[in-house]
Design a protein around this motif. Structure first.
Motif, short mmCIF file in Angstrom:
data_model
loop_
_atom_site.label_atom_id
_atom_site.label_comp_id
_atom_site.label_asym_id
_atom_site.label_seq_id
_atom_site.Cartn_x
_atom_site.Cartn_y
_atom_site.Cartn_z
N GLU A 144 0.50 41.59 28.71
CA GLU A 144 1.25 42.78 28.35
C GLU A 144 1.76 42.69 26.90
OE1 GLU A 144 2.31 46.58 29.54
OE2 GLU A 144 1.51 45.06 30.91
N ALA A 145 2.23 41.52 26.51
CA ALA A 145 2.75 41.34 25.16
C ALA A 145 1.64 41.52 24.12
CB ALA A 145 3.39 39.95 25.02
N ARG A 146 0.46 40.98 24.40
CA ARG A 146 -0.66 41.13 23.45
C ARG A 146 -1.04 42.61 23.29
NH1 ARG A 146 -3.14 36.84 26.27
NH2 ARG A 146 -4.61 38.33 27.18
N GLN A 147 -1.09 43.31 24.42
CA GLN A 147 -1.47 44.72 24.36
C GLN A 147 -0.44 45.53 23.58
OE1 GLN A 147 -4.20 46.15 25.21
NE2 GLN A 147 -3.98 47.97 26.50
N LEU A 148 0.83 45.29 23.86
CA LEU A 148 1.88 46.05 23.18
C LEU A 148 2.01 45.65 21.71
CD1 LEU A 148 4.39 46.16 26.12
CD2 LEU A 148 3.59 48.16 24.85
N MET A 149 1.67 44.42 21.37
CA MET A 149 1.67 44.03 19.97
C MET A 149 0.62 44.83 19.20
SD MET A 149 0.77 40.36 18.16
CE MET A 149 -0.99 40.64 18.43
N LYS A 150 -0.57 44.97 19.78
CA LYS A 150 -1.64 45.74 19.14
C LYS A 150 -1.24 47.21 18.99
CE LYS A 150 -5.30 42.82 21.08
NZ LYS A 150 -6.43 42.79 22.05
N MET A 151 -0.62 47.75 20.05
CA MET A 151 -0.20 49.14 19.99
C MET A 151 0.92 49.33 18.96
SD MET A 151 -0.24 49.91 24.12
CE MET A 151 0.03 51.68 24.00
N VAL A 171 1.45 51.70 15.49
CA VAL A 171 2.62 52.56 15.23
C VAL A 171 3.23 52.19 13.89
CG1 VAL A 171 4.95 53.16 16.02
CG2 VAL A 171 3.08 52.92 17.69
N ALA A 172 3.31 50.89 13.60
CA ALA A 172 3.88 50.44 12.33
C ALA A 172 3.07 50.93 11.14
CB ALA A 172 3.96 48.91 12.31
N ARG A 173 1.79 51.21 11.35
CA ARG A 173 0.92 51.69 10.28
C ARG A 173 0.98 53.21 10.13
NH1 ARG A 173 -4.58 48.05 11.24
NH2 ARG A 173 -3.72 46.07 10.47
N GLY A 174 1.82 53.84 10.96
CA GLY A 174 2.03 55.27 10.80
C GLY A 174 1.43 56.16 11.86
N LYS A 175 0.76 55.57 12.83
CA LYS A 175 0.18 56.36 13.90
C LYS A 175 1.26 56.74 14.90
CE LYS A 175 -4.36 56.39 16.05
NZ LYS A 175 -5.59 55.60 16.27
N SER A 176 1.16 57.93 15.44
CA SER A 176 2.18 58.36 16.40
C SER A 176 2.04 57.59 17.71
CB SER A 176 2.07 59.86 16.67
OG SER A 176 0.93 60.14 17.46
N ILE A 177 3.18 57.39 18.38
CA ILE A 177 3.16 56.67 19.66
C ILE A 177 2.29 57.41 20.66
CG2 ILE A 177 4.58 55.97 21.63
CD1 ILE A 177 6.81 55.30 19.72
N ILE A 192 5.86 52.99 28.41
CA ILE A 192 5.28 52.37 27.22
C ILE A 192 5.86 53.02 25.96
CG2 ILE A 192 3.14 51.94 25.96
CD1 ILE A 192 3.52 50.28 28.53
N ASN A 193 6.07 54.32 26.01
CA ASN A 193 6.67 55.04 24.88
C ASN A 193 8.05 54.45 24.57
OD1 ASN A 193 8.04 57.02 23.24
ND2 ASN A 193 6.50 58.50 23.86
N GLN A 194 8.84 54.24 25.62
CA GLN A 194 10.18 53.67 25.44
C GLN A 194 10.12 52.27 24.84
OE1 GLN A 194 11.74 53.84 29.41
NE2 GLN A 194 12.51 55.94 29.20
N ALA A 195 9.18 51.47 25.34
CA ALA A 195 9.07 50.09 24.87
C ALA A 195 8.66 50.04 23.40
CB ALA A 195 8.05 49.33 25.72
N LEU A 196 7.71 50.88 23.01
CA LEU A 196 7.26 50.90 21.62
C LEU A 196 8.33 51.46 20.69
CD1 LEU A 196 3.56 52.10 22.10
CD2 LEU A 196 4.33 49.81 21.46
N SER A 197 9.15 52.37 21.20
CA SER A 197 10.23 52.94 20.40
C SER A 197 11.38 51.96 20.24
CB SER A 197 10.75 54.23 21.05
OG SER A 197 9.73 55.20 21.17
N ARG A 198 11.60 51.15 21.27
CA ARG A 198 12.77 50.26 21.31
C ARG A 198 12.53 48.94 20.59
NH1 ARG A 198 12.98 49.61 26.55
NH2 ARG A 198 14.25 51.46 26.94
N VAL A 199 11.32 48.41 20.70
CA VAL A 199 11.03 47.06 20.20
C VAL A 199 10.08 47.13 19.00
CG1 VAL A 199 10.15 44.78 20.81
CG2 VAL A 199 11.31 46.17 22.55
N PRO A 200 10.48 46.55 17.85
CA PRO A 200 9.63 46.61 16.65
C PRO A 200 8.45 45.64 16.73
CG PRO A 200 11.61 45.34 16.20
CD PRO A 200 11.77 45.91 17.58
#
Length: 343
Positions: free
Chosen positions: A250-257, A261-267, A284-292
């Motif tokens: 899960e961590a690997r997948q969310l790191m890639k996602m 997002v960090a490159r400017g793509k929308s969640i 997943i939206n919440q996790a990507l918004s909450r954790v850098p």
């Protein structure tokens, strides 16, 4: 030239005297063997012998068996199962067996995946001359929902798209486990279309799925709940490696996602690209918004160490380390050296 699993039935119509099955997908290999047995029974091969070929296996017993066949002996199917690619001596023995096979004997040999170089070996070519080589390929992640849907349809079972996606995601490519889950759902569905809730209910006592619920609690920021669930799994005797592999994945997948997002793509676009099933997209939206991104990157590095801990290859408290990772996944601000990527 090796053939695909889908071509096996057609190849069996040519009455082969030797078939080699190579691949690392257990369920598909088992089903290939079942298909061969059924075909051979229809051709009158009523006698069947199975041999597990280990390092010091004595092939002389097979040569003797072939030499001692009487005129009135039944046609026989001889299966050889190898847990690794054969060594040079074994290759030579197999080659001799296959090359001298009579019409009343069919050899079926199964072994792990052979690379391109090994597939060109003399002993493999002997199978192509007397029959065929079946190369088993794993089902790709993106193909798994479709594969499960086809399997379910064959069983007379209907699942919603989200239920299929969830089953595919949480089976982690283990087709044997996925098939068992479908069989369980068939017994409990009562002929109704199965949704996500029914999938979770059907596998409620499965440690693999309870681990996913643990991850979801952490991603949703329910950290107290995640801590309680982790303690319960520990008390129930669930081995840490099961939890660690799921956290790591899960961590690997969310790191890639998160990197996207960090490159400017929308969640929303990232979630769509990674085919997150709809009932989980909000989480997943919440996790990507909450954790850098930097935290996800640090988590992946920590999980590499955590994997060694769970296998006894490093010192430390594996349960405490799992809890730390869960807290970070939920956006908990811990002390600096936890968030920093370790060297």
């Amino acid at each position: 030239m090796p053939i695909k699993l889908e071509q096996l039935e057609s190849a069996l119509n040519k009455n082969p005297s030797a078939v080699l099955i190579t691949g690392d997908e257990p369920l598909l290999s088992i089903e290939a063997e079942d298909t061969i047995r059924q075909s051979m029974r229809q051709r009158g091969f009523t006698e069947r012998s199975v041999y597990e070929v280990a390092r010091n296996f004595d092939f002389n017993q097979l040569f003797a068996k072939a030499d001692n066949l009487s005129l009135f002996a039944e046609r026989q199917l001889i299966e050889l199962r190898l847990d690794k690619a054969p060594d040079k001596n074994q290759q030579q023995s197999i080659n001799e067996l296959i090359s001298s096979a009579e019409d009343d004997t069919c050899y079926v040999v199964s072994c792990p995946k052979l690379d391109k170089r090994k597939l060109s070996a003399k002993w493999v070519k002997a199978f192509e001359e007397r029959g065929c080589v079946v190369q088993i390929w794993p089902v790709a992640t993106y193909q798994l929902p479709k594969w499960l849907g086809q399997r379910a349809q064959q069983m007379g079972l209907s699942l919603t798209p989200d239920a299929l996606s969830m089953l595919a995601d949480r089976s982690e490519g283990n087709l044997l486990a996925a098939k068992q889950d479908l069989e369980k759902l068939l017994l409990t569905s009562g002929g109704r279309t199965v949704d996500v809730t029914q999938v979770m209910d059907a596998v409620a006592n499965n440690a693999r799925y309870n681990t996913f619920e643990l991850i979801d609690a952490a991603l949703g920021g329910q950290l107290d709940k995640a801590a309680r669930m982790l303690e319960l799994l520990k008390q129930e005797g669930v081995v840490p490696v099961i939890i660690v592999s799921t956290v790591y994945r899960e961590a690997r997948q969310l790191m890639k996602m998160s990197e996207q997002v960090a490159r400017g793509k929308s969640i929303a676009d990232v979630i769509k690209e990674y085919r997150v099933w709809s009932s989980r997209s909000r989480l997943i939206n919440q996790a990507l918004s909450r954790v850098p991104f930097r935290v996800w990157a640090g988590l992946v590095t920590r999980c590499s160490h955590l994997d060694k801990l769970s296998k006894g290859q490093a010192e430390g408290n594996v349960w405490d380390e799992i809890l730390t990772c869960l807290m970070l996944m939920g956006g908990k601000q811990l002390w600096r050296n936890i968030v920093k990527v370790p060297h």
